[in-house]
Design a protein around this motif. Structure first.
Motif, PDB file in Angstrom:
ATOM      1  N   GLU A 113     -10.233 -64.457  32.064  1.00 38.84           N
ATOM      2  CA  GLU A 113      -9.004 -65.209  31.846  1.00 38.84           C
ATOM      3  C   GLU A 113      -8.852 -65.579  30.370  1.00 38.84           C
ATOM      4  N   ILE A 114      -9.948 -65.902  29.736  1.00 40.62           N
ATOM      5  CA  ILE A 114      -9.922 -66.250  28.314  1.00 40.62           C
ATOM      6  C   ILE A 114      -9.494 -65.044  27.478  1.00 40.62           C
ATOM      7  N   ALA A 115     -10.085 -63.892  27.743  1.00 45.74           N
ATOM      8  CA  ALA A 115      -9.714 -62.681  26.998  1.00 45.74           C
ATOM      9  C   ALA A 115      -8.255 -62.325  27.244  1.00 45.74           C
ATOM     10  N   HIS A 116      -7.799 -62.455  28.483  1.00 52.90           N
ATOM     11  CA  HIS A 116      -6.401 -62.168  28.814  1.00 52.90           C
ATOM     12  C   HIS A 116      -5.470 -63.080  28.027  1.00 52.90           C
ATOM     13  N   ALA A 117      -5.800 -64.385  27.937  1.00 53.61           N
ATOM     14  CA  ALA A 117      -4.967 -65.325  27.196  1.00 53.61           C
ATOM     15  C   ALA A 117      -4.941 -64.991  25.708  1.00 53.61           C
ATOM     16  N   ALA A 118      -6.085 -64.648  25.156  1.00 52.61           N
ATOM     17  CA  ALA A 118      -6.153 -64.306  23.739  1.00 52.61           C
ATOM     18  C   ALA A 118      -5.371 -63.034  23.434  1.00 52.61           C
ATOM     19  N   MET A 119      -5.462 -62.055  24.306  1.00 54.29           N
ATOM     20  CA  MET A 119      -4.826 -60.770  24.056  1.00 54.29           C
ATOM     21  C   MET A 119      -3.327 -60.784  24.339  1.00 54.29           C
ATOM     22  N   THR A 120      -2.907 -61.390  25.431  1.00 52.80           N
ATOM     23  CA  THR A 120      -1.510 -61.245  25.847  1.00 52.80           C
ATOM     24  C   THR A 120      -0.573 -62.255  25.232  1.00 52.80           C
ATOM     25  N   VAL A 121      -1.048 -63.496  24.969  1.00 50.95           N
ATOM     26  CA  VAL A 121      -0.184 -64.486  24.337  1.00 50.95           C
ATOM     27  C   VAL A 121      -0.763 -64.994  23.027  1.00 50.95           C
ATOM     28  N   SER A 122      -1.901 -64.455  22.597  1.00 53.43           N
ATOM     29  CA  SER A 122      -2.553 -64.787  21.327  1.00 53.43           C
ATOM     30  C   SER A 122      -3.001 -66.245  21.278  1.00 53.43           C
ATOM     31  N   ASP A 123      -3.472 -66.759  22.407  1.00 55.32           N
ATOM     32  CA  ASP A 123      -3.985 -68.122  22.486  1.00 55.32           C
ATOM     33  C   ASP A 123      -5.182 -68.278  21.543  1.00 55.32           C
TER      34      ASP A 123
END
Length: 311
Positions: A139-149
């Motif tokens: 979930e962390i990687a998804h957030a960083a990649m898709t919305v640049s969190d």
């Protein structure tokens, strides 16, 4: 035969400066649709000269532009300032996500990570509401990649044992150019002449090509990385903006000080091998505004050049 991108670009932008491209020895493209497959017999990369178009774009947008594009089927290259340093900004999140896959594997993405108030940095739309709870590494990687969190990016750095460890991971990949030094948001400072948190267009595109089509990740890990890339919500005005709508594009964007605007992308045109492209830009003033159109037009010009190379 004129390809869709050539027809599209000629109609929209009337790009004529690339007519004198220098080309030697390019072979036909080999279609590929499997994220885990590398074109088996791609010839050595051949350079194509698109200097006139990129020079015009630099003048139009008063910016320094870096471009490196690789046709993985033919080995043809488009390059412009491809070995000059640029601040990578949030495009480093793609490298961190790939290195995370290489380190923990698909199973490791299920590992829970507590989200604490002290973790939160500016622009953390996914992680901030989760303070007091936890998120999995996936979930962390998804957030960083898709919305640049940004907090998610820092949590990936932490899972990798910090920026220095990611720098070592990239060196093991064969990248002795990139300098990974700081976390978000400091890595976006982009002061000219400071090598910290910088790379070159060629180095980052080569890294992405190696992660997607090389031997470091398994087939499933490559597919996951590509899923994160194609799921991004931050790149609609960048590399993919001027490409035909039936071309599948996955990317990781970035922006920072001195007008820094970047996009690192995988492009899958129908019926041909994938293309890897890195477009980076910067300006002279610390508070200069970046230009998404510069990235979009540079990417489209690079695709026209590759079409010419493969005709």
């Amino acid at each position: 035969m004129t390809s869709p991108i050539s027809r599209y670009m000629r109609a929209q932008f009337t790009i004529v400066a690339l007519a004198g491209l220098v080309l030697t020895g390019c072979a036909s493209a080999s279609p590929s649709t499997d994220a885990s497959s590398v074109p088996p017999s791609a010839p050595p990369a051949q350079p194509v000269d698109g200097a006139a178009e990129f020079t015009t774009l630099e003048a139009t947008y008063d910016a320094r532009l870096g471009v490196y594009a690789l046709d993985t089927g033919t080995g043809s290259e488009i390059s412009w300032r491809d070995d000059e340093r640029f601040a990578y900004a949030s495009t480093i999140k793609a490298m961190a996500a790939a290195a995370l896959l290489d380190t923990v594997g698909l199973a490791g993405l299920a590992t829970p990570v507590p989200i604490e108030e002290s973790d939160i940095v500016p622009y953390s739309p996914v992680t901030e509401p989760r303070v007091g709870g936890s998120m999995t590494l996936g979930e962390i990687a998804h957030a960083a990649m898709t919305v640049s969190d940004n907090t998610a990016a820092n949590l990936m750095f932490e899972a990798l044992d910090g920026p220095t460890a990611l720098d070592v991971d990239l060196s093991n990949l064969g990248d002795d150019t990139t300098v990974v030094s700081r976390i978000e948001p400091d890595l976006n400072e982009a002061v000219p002449g400071d090598d910290r948190d910088t790379t070159t267009p060629r180095a980052f595109a080569t890294n992405l090509n190696e992660y997607l089509f090389g031997e470091h990740l398994s087939g499933g890990e490559k597919a996951q990385l590509e899923t994160w890339l194609t799921g991004t919500q931050t790149g609609d005005t960048l590399v993919r903006a001027d490409l035909p709508t039936d071309w599948v594009v996955g990317d990781k964007s970035g922006s920072g000080g001195y007008g820094t605007r970047n996009d690192l992308a995988l492009i899958r045109p129908p019926g041909r091998a994938p293309i890897i492209i890195s477009v980076m830009s910067s300006k002279a003033e610390p508070d200069a505004e970046s230009d998404d159109r510069l990235i979009a037009e540079a990417a489209a010009a690079a695709m026209v050049a590759l079409d010419a190379a493969n005709d």
